[in-house]
Design a protein around this motif. Structure first.
Motif, mmCIF file in Angstrom:
data_model
loop_
_atom_site.group_PDB
_atom_site.id
_atom_site.type_symbol
_atom_site.label_atom_id
_atom_site.label_comp_id
_atom_site.label_asym_id
_atom_site.label_seq_id
_atom_site.Cartn_x
_atom_site.Cartn_y
_atom_site.Cartn_z
ATOM 1 N N SER A 106 -7.874 -0.362 8.687
ATOM 2 C CA SER A 106 -8.533 -1.429 7.929
ATOM 3 C C SER A 106 -7.540 -2.553 7.665
ATOM 4 O O SER A 106 -6.325 -2.410 7.865
ATOM 5 C CB SER A 106 -9.054 -0.880 6.602
ATOM 6 N N ASP A 107 -8.054 -3.663 7.177
ATOM 7 C CA ASP A 107 -7.163 -4.765 6.805
ATOM 8 C C ASP A 107 -6.186 -4.314 5.722
ATOM 9 O O ASP A 107 -5.004 -4.693 5.736
ATOM 10 C CB ASP A 107 -7.979 -5.961 6.308
ATOM 11 N N ALA A 108 -6.677 -3.478 4.792
ATOM 12 C CA ALA A 108 -5.801 -2.977 3.724
ATOM 13 C C ALA A 108 -4.704 -2.081 4.297
ATOM 14 O O ALA A 108 -3.545 -2.136 3.861
ATOM 15 C CB ALA A 108 -6.619 -2.215 2.691
ATOM 16 N N ASN A 109 -5.061 -1.232 5.285
ATOM 17 C CA ASN A 109 -4.067 -0.387 5.937
ATOM 18 C C ASN A 109 -2.974 -1.229 6.583
ATOM 19 O O ASN A 109 -1.779 -0.966 6.422
ATOM 20 C CB ASN A 109 -4.717 0.474 7.021
ATOM 21 N N ARG A 110 -3.410 -2.248 7.314
ATOM 22 C CA ARG A 110 -2.444 -3.097 8.028
ATOM 23 C C ARG A 110 -1.563 -3.860 7.042
ATOM 24 O O ARG A 110 -0.370 -4.044 7.289
ATOM 25 C CB ARG A 110 -3.189 -4.049 8.960
ATOM 26 N N ARG A 111 -2.144 -4.248 5.930
ATOM 27 C CA ARG A 111 -1.371 -4.957 4.910
ATOM 28 C C ARG A 111 -0.321 -4.023 4.302
ATOM 29 O O ARG A 111 0.836 -4.421 4.091
ATOM 30 C CB ARG A 111 -2.303 -5.504 3.835
ATOM 31 N N ASP A 112 -0.715 -2.768 4.036
ATOM 32 C CA ASP A 112 0.243 -1.799 3.492
ATOM 33 C C ASP A 112 1.388 -1.551 4.476
ATOM 34 O O ASP A 112 2.556 -1.466 4.073
ATOM 35 C CB ASP A 112 -0.455 -0.472 3.184
ATOM 36 N N LEU A 113 1.058 -1.422 5.753
ATOM 37 C CA LEU A 113 2.092 -1.195 6.747
ATOM 38 C C LEU A 113 3.069 -2.358 6.807
ATOM 39 O O LEU A 113 4.284 -2.166 6.933
ATOM 40 C CB LEU A 113 1.453 -0.977 8.130
ATOM 41 N N GLY B 53 5.558 -0.784 4.457
ATOM 42 C CA GLY B 53 6.161 0.006 5.527
ATOM 43 C C GLY B 53 5.461 1.322 5.774
ATOM 44 O O GLY B 53 5.859 2.088 6.651
ATOM 45 N N TYR B 54 4.400 1.600 5.019
ATOM 46 C CA TYR B 54 3.639 2.830 5.218
ATOM 47 C C TYR B 54 2.229 2.651 4.662
ATOM 48 O O TYR B 54 1.946 1.723 3.897
ATOM 49 C CB TYR B 54 4.314 4.019 4.536
ATOM 50 N N MET B 55 1.355 3.558 5.057
ATOM 51 C CA MET B 55 -0.010 3.597 4.530
ATOM 52 C C MET B 55 -0.382 5.050 4.297
ATOM 53 O O MET B 55 0.237 5.962 4.843
ATOM 54 C CB MET B 55 -1.004 2.962 5.512
ATOM 55 N N GLU B 56 -1.393 5.268 3.447
ATOM 56 C CA GLU B 56 -1.847 6.619 3.145
ATOM 57 C C GLU B 56 -3.328 6.754 3.458
ATOM 58 O O GLU B 56 -4.091 5.809 3.270
ATOM 59 C CB GLU B 56 -1.596 6.956 1.676
ATOM 60 N N GLU B 57 -3.705 7.935 3.930
ATOM 61 C CA GLU B 57 -5.096 8.250 4.230
ATOM 62 C C GLU B 57 -5.403 9.632 3.669
ATOM 63 O O GLU B 57 -4.561 10.539 3.747
ATOM 64 C CB GLU B 57 -5.339 8.259 5.741
#
Length: 257
Positions: free
Chosen positions: A146-153, A157-161
């Motif tokens: 998602s856009d939020a995932n890409r923003r977190d990355l 530098g990481y994202m959580e699911e």
């Protein structure tokens, strides 16, 4: 006999935990999945089988997994590949069958490439790939971000699911994605120079069975067997799945060289 408690091998700066059952060739080497460990149902079943049949069996935890040292967030495919090759070379002799589950199948395929490149292809007696997820970072995860995932990355530098298999979320780092692109195997022919048997559940919610079919297209057709399990999920840990895994392993062992 196998080790009741883990032994450790220092690879780089990290203590990698492993358990080794001595026995005859071909030995079997277990390669677990993302955020899994060497004490899972399938690994324990393989160890029990090795004890009954007298074959050698080796399993280990990647850094940041199970009983090994290191931080999970520091892990990449290249790092876990280096550790897997290190344990393999230090603890095995003669031909081995690599059994890779999910991400472990990606590691197994990369190990085959690296061993062949180093002139050690004769160490491989076969690959048994369970719900294989090669290139999963680029092919299975990135397209769904998602856009939020890409923003977190980008920003953290990481994202959580959320994870269906743990109370703790899956963590994907920017480094994992970037390194994954350096380890892609579905961009050309994968010469394993040994027989490959793929087991894939058609009800797998994480790795669609079309992904296993795509993998088969990149392998020499005369060396590949695919078994599709109609109601099989991603874990392939039910008693009937374990029985099929063991039959498939024995089929690879009995295959004439």
């Amino acid at each position: 006999m196998t080790d009741a408690t883990p032994s450790f091998l220092k690879i780089g700066d990290t203590d990698i935990a492993y358990r080794h059952r001595t026995g005859r060739a071909p030995g079997v080497v277990w390669l677990g999945g993302y955020k899994s460990d060497m004490l899972g149902t399938k690994a324990e079943a393989l160890d029990a089988w090795a004890g009954e049949t007298g074959h050698a069996f080796l399993r280990h935890d990647y850094s940041g997994h199970g009983e090994s040292g290191g931080a999970f967030r520091d892990g990449t495919i290249s790092l876990w590949l280096e550790q897997s090759l290190g344990v393999f070379r230090a603890m095995t002799e003669g031909p081995q069958i690599l059994v890779g589950s999910s991400m472990g199948a990606w590691i197994a395929l990369r190990m085959a490439q690296e061993l062949n490149r180093a002139g050690e292809g004769d160490r491989l007696a076969g690959l048994l790939l369970l719900a294989p997820a090669p290139d999963f970072t680029s092919v299975l995860v990135e397209p769904k971000l998602s856009d939020a995932n890409r923003r977190d990355l980008e920003e953290k530098g990481y994202m959580e699911e959320p994870s269906e298999y743990s109370d703790e979320p899956y963590v994907y780092t920017r480094a994992l994605f970037e390194d994954g692109r350096k380890n892609l195997v579905l961009d050309g022919v994968i010469d394993t120079h040994c027989p490959v048997h793929i087991l894939q559940g058609k009800a797998d919610p994480d790795v669609p069975f079309a992904h296993a079919m795509r993998l088969a297209e990149h392998l020499p057709a005369d060396d590949v067997t695919i078994s599709l399990i109609g109601d099989g999920d991603h874990r392939l840990s039910r008693p009937q799945d374990i029985a099929l895994i063991l039959r498939s392993l024995e089929g690879l062992i009995e295959r004439p060289v």
